[in-house]
Motif scaffolding. Structure first.
Motif, mmCIF file in Angstrom:
data_model
loop_
_atom_site.group_PDB
_atom_site.id
_atom_site.type_symbol
_atom_site.label_atom_id
_atom_site.label_comp_id
_atom_site.label_asym_id
_atom_site.label_seq_id
_atom_site.Cartn_x
_atom_site.Cartn_y
_atom_site.Cartn_z
ATOM 1 N N VAL A 13 6.221 -8.507 -11.133
ATOM 2 C CA VAL A 13 6.856 -7.204 -10.906
ATOM 3 C C VAL A 13 8.080 -7.406 -10.013
ATOM 4 C CG1 VAL A 13 4.713 -5.876 -11.143
ATOM 5 C CG2 VAL A 13 5.427 -6.653 -8.877
ATOM 6 N N ASN A 14 8.958 -6.431 -10.045
ATOM 7 C CA ASN A 14 10.133 -6.406 -9.184
ATOM 8 C C ASN A 14 9.700 -6.382 -7.722
ATOM 9 O OD1 ASN A 14 11.999 -4.472 -7.536
ATOM 10 N ND2 ASN A 14 13.299 -5.379 -9.134
ATOM 11 N N GLU A 105 12.348 -9.700 -12.165
ATOM 12 C CA GLU A 105 11.092 -8.968 -12.321
ATOM 13 C C GLU A 105 9.889 -9.793 -11.877
ATOM 14 O OE1 GLU A 105 10.783 -5.731 -13.057
ATOM 15 O OE2 GLU A 105 12.974 -5.631 -13.091
ATOM 16 N N THR A 106 10.108 -10.738 -10.953
ATOM 17 C CA THR A 106 9.014 -11.553 -10.435
ATOM 18 C C THR A 106 9.229 -11.815 -8.950
ATOM 19 O OG1 THR A 106 10.157 -13.602 -11.010
ATOM 20 C CG2 THR A 106 8.586 -12.734 -12.640
ATOM 21 N N CYS A 107 8.118 -12.041 -8.237
ATOM 22 C CA CYS A 107 8.207 -12.345 -6.814
ATOM 23 C C CYS A 107 6.962 -13.104 -6.371
ATOM 24 C CB CYS A 107 8.409 -11.077 -5.990
ATOM 25 S SG CYS A 107 7.208 -9.771 -6.288
ATOM 26 N N ARG A 108 7.083 -13.703 -5.195
ATOM 27 C CA ARG A 108 5.984 -14.467 -4.605
ATOM 28 C C ARG A 108 5.546 -13.771 -3.317
ATOM 29 N NH1 ARG A 108 8.453 -19.054 -4.013
ATOM 30 N NH2 ARG A 108 7.843 -19.671 -6.111
ATOM 31 N N TYR A 109 4.256 -13.533 -3.202
ATOM 32 C CA TYR A 109 3.668 -12.829 -2.059
ATOM 33 C C TYR A 109 2.789 -13.833 -1.322
ATOM 34 C CZ TYR A 109 0.664 -9.108 0.043
ATOM 35 O OH TYR A 109 -0.040 -8.280 0.867
ATOM 36 N N THR A 110 3.061 -14.025 -0.028
ATOM 37 C CA THR A 110 2.269 -14.947 0.783
ATOM 38 C C THR A 110 1.662 -14.210 1.968
ATOM 39 O OG1 THR A 110 3.667 -16.823 0.172
ATOM 40 C CG2 THR A 110 2.294 -17.086 2.137
ATOM 41 N N ASP A 111 0.347 -14.308 2.091
ATOM 42 C CA ASP A 111 -0.377 -13.810 3.259
ATOM 43 C C ASP A 111 -0.686 -14.983 4.168
ATOM 44 O OD1 ASP A 111 -1.093 -10.944 2.832
ATOM 45 O OD2 ASP A 111 -2.167 -11.714 1.083
ATOM 46 N N THR A 112 -0.504 -14.808 5.468
ATOM 47 C CA THR A 112 -0.975 -15.774 6.453
ATOM 48 C C THR A 112 -1.983 -15.031 7.326
ATOM 49 O OG1 THR A 112 1.151 -16.906 6.450
ATOM 50 C CG2 THR A 112 -0.341 -17.382 8.285
ATOM 51 N N ILE A 131 -11.698 -11.899 0.692
ATOM 52 C CA ILE A 131 -11.329 -10.487 0.509
ATOM 53 C C ILE A 131 -9.858 -10.376 0.113
ATOM 54 C CG2 ILE A 131 -10.935 -8.322 1.758
ATOM 55 C CD1 ILE A 131 -13.603 -8.891 3.250
ATOM 56 N N TYR A 132 -8.999 -11.141 0.752
ATOM 57 C CA TYR A 132 -7.573 -11.091 0.418
ATOM 58 C C TYR A 132 -7.295 -11.638 -0.981
ATOM 59 C CZ TYR A 132 -5.833 -9.230 4.749
ATOM 60 O OH TYR A 132 -5.559 -8.382 5.795
ATOM 61 N N GLU A 133 -8.004 -12.660 -1.397
ATOM 62 C CA GLU A 133 -7.850 -13.170 -2.752
ATOM 63 C C GLU A 133 -8.240 -12.101 -3.770
ATOM 64 O OE1 GLU A 133 -10.224 -16.707 -2.420
ATOM 65 O OE2 GLU A 133 -8.504 -17.919 -1.798
ATOM 66 N N GLU A 134 -9.341 -11.396 -3.511
ATOM 67 C CA GLU A 134 -9.763 -10.315 -4.401
ATOM 68 C C GLU A 134 -8.758 -9.172 -4.379
ATOM 69 O OE1 GLU A 134 -13.695 -9.305 -3.021
ATOM 70 O OE2 GLU A 134 -14.551 -11.177 -3.763
ATOM 71 N N ARG A 135 -8.198 -8.895 -3.210
ATOM 72 C CA ARG A 135 -7.206 -7.818 -3.095
ATOM 73 C C ARG A 135 -5.988 -8.129 -3.951
ATOM 74 N NH1 ARG A 135 -5.052 -5.759 2.685
ATOM 75 N NH2 ARG A 135 -3.312 -7.185 2.475
ATOM 76 N N HIS A 136 -5.547 -9.382 -3.958
ATOM 77 C CA HIS A 136 -4.410 -9.762 -4.803
ATOM 78 C C HIS A 136 -4.729 -9.511 -6.271
ATOM 79 C CE1 HIS A 136 -1.324 -11.382 -2.196
ATOM 80 N NE2 HIS A 136 -2.235 -12.039 -1.504
ATOM 81 N N GLU A 137 -5.924 -9.887 -6.703
ATOM 82 C CA GLU A 137 -6.295 -9.682 -8.109
ATOM 83 C C GLU A 137 -6.236 -8.203 -8.480
ATOM 84 O OE1 GLU A 137 -10.087 -11.535 -8.884
ATOM 85 O OE2 GLU A 137 -9.414 -13.418 -7.998
ATOM 86 N N LYS A 138 -6.790 -7.353 -7.630
ATOM 87 C CA LYS A 138 -6.808 -5.916 -7.920
ATOM 88 C C LYS A 138 -5.411 -5.316 -7.879
ATOM 89 C CE LYS A 138 -11.524 -5.285 -6.416
ATOM 90 N NZ LYS A 138 -12.418 -4.757 -5.403
ATOM 91 N N ARG A 139 -4.606 -5.730 -6.890
ATOM 92 C CA ARG A 139 -3.250 -5.211 -6.786
ATOM 93 C C ARG A 139 -2.422 -5.633 -8.010
ATOM 94 N NH1 ARG A 139 -1.240 -5.971 -1.348
ATOM 95 N NH2 ARG A 139 -1.279 -3.733 -1.072
ATOM 96 N N MET A 140 -2.546 -6.898 -8.383
ATOM 97 C CA MET A 140 -1.785 -7.395 -9.522
ATOM 98 C C MET A 140 -2.187 -6.666 -10.813
ATOM 99 S SD MET A 140 -0.951 -11.295 -10.717
ATOM 100 C CE MET A 140 -1.018 -11.829 -9.022
ATOM 101 N N ALA A 141 -3.470 -6.458 -11.000
ATOM 102 C CA ALA A 141 -3.934 -5.738 -12.195
ATOM 103 C C ALA A 141 -3.399 -4.307 -12.210
ATOM 104 C CB ALA A 141 -5.460 -5.740 -12.237
ATOM 105 N N ARG A 142 -3.434 -3.651 -11.063
ATOM 106 C CA ARG A 142 -2.961 -2.275 -10.975
ATOM 107 C C ARG A 142 -1.456 -2.195 -11.221
ATOM 108 N NH1 ARG A 142 -3.647 -1.514 -6.119
ATOM 109 N NH2 ARG A 142 -1.551 -1.111 -5.440
ATOM 110 N N LEU A 143 -0.678 -3.093 -10.616
ATOM 111 C CA LEU A 143 0.774 -3.060 -10.785
ATOM 112 C C LEU A 143 1.198 -3.475 -12.193
ATOM 113 C CD1 LEU A 143 1.997 -4.474 -7.365
ATOM 114 C CD2 LEU A 143 2.086 -2.108 -8.163
ATOM 115 N N SER A 144 0.442 -4.333 -12.829
ATOM 116 C CA SER A 144 0.769 -4.776 -14.188
ATOM 117 C C SER A 144 0.586 -3.656 -15.204
ATOM 118 C CB SER A 144 -0.097 -5.973 -14.581
ATOM 119 O OG SER A 144 0.195 -7.066 -13.747
ATOM 120 N N GLN A 145 -0.227 -2.657 -14.855
ATOM 121 C CA GLN A 145 -0.464 -1.524 -15.761
ATOM 122 C C GLN A 145 0.630 -0.476 -15.667
ATOM 123 O OE1 GLN A 145 -4.357 -0.083 -14.729
ATOM 124 N NE2 GLN A 145 -5.391 -1.819 -15.674
ATOM 125 N N LYS A 146 1.420 -0.519 -14.636
ATOM 126 C CA LYS A 146 2.463 0.508 -14.447
ATOM 127 C C LYS A 146 3.627 0.295 -15.372
ATOM 128 C CE LYS A 146 1.421 1.882 -9.773
ATOM 129 N NZ LYS A 146 1.901 2.118 -8.453
#
Length: 146
Positions: A13-14, A105-112, A131-146
């Motif tokens: 996503v952008n 339309e792509t980006c890299r997200y890094t959590d520390t 928990i953060y790994e799971e959060r990325h999966e859910k966020r990515m799935a949600r944003l990919s549907q938009k």
């Protein structure tokens, strides 16, 4: 303190779309469904200096007490957000997230993630990472549907 954990994901996503999602507390709650629920999250985008106190529940039913989040840095020009948090067994949790564009339309997200839970750190830090790994999966799935 624990050894900081880094989690990096590529998002299709952008960068501005992802950044707006990161700053939206409602999107945070959506990305944590099934893992953690928050009572008392604001509805407006977060801002630097903001202190948010919520009640947490693990898996939506197990009370985990109060959790305090302070936004210590919000740099929308460079897509960096840093917070200091604490609650329950966690004495201090420092979270830094950074997003960089990798294309139009792509980006890299890094959590520390840096968790200090005293003698419980070795148990709690890996749980945060999961928990953060799971959060990325859910966020990515949600944003990919938009």
């Amino acid at each position: 303190m624990s050894k900081p954990h880094k989690i990096t994901r590529e998002y299709p996503v952008n960068i501005d779309t992802l950044w707006a999602d990161i700053l939206d507390p409602t999107a945070l709650a959506d990305s944590m469904k099934g893992a953690v629920t928050y009572e008392g999250l604001p509805t407006e985008p977060v801002y630097e200096g903001q202190v948010i106190v919520v009640k947490l529940k693990r898996w939506g039913w197990l009370p985990m007490g109060k959790w305090t989040m302070k936004v210590v840095r919000l740099d929308s020009e460079n897509y960096i957000l840093e917070s200091e948090e604490h609650g329950g067994f966690v004495k201090c949790y420092r979270h830094r997230l950074e997003v960089v564009p990798t294309g139009q339309e792509t980006c890299r997200y890094t959590d520390t993630l840096d968790v200090d839970a005293g003698i419980f750190t070795s148990i709690i830090a890996p749980m945060f990472k999961k928990i953060y790994e799971e959060r990325h999966e859910k966020r990515m799935a949600r944003l990919s549907q938009k």
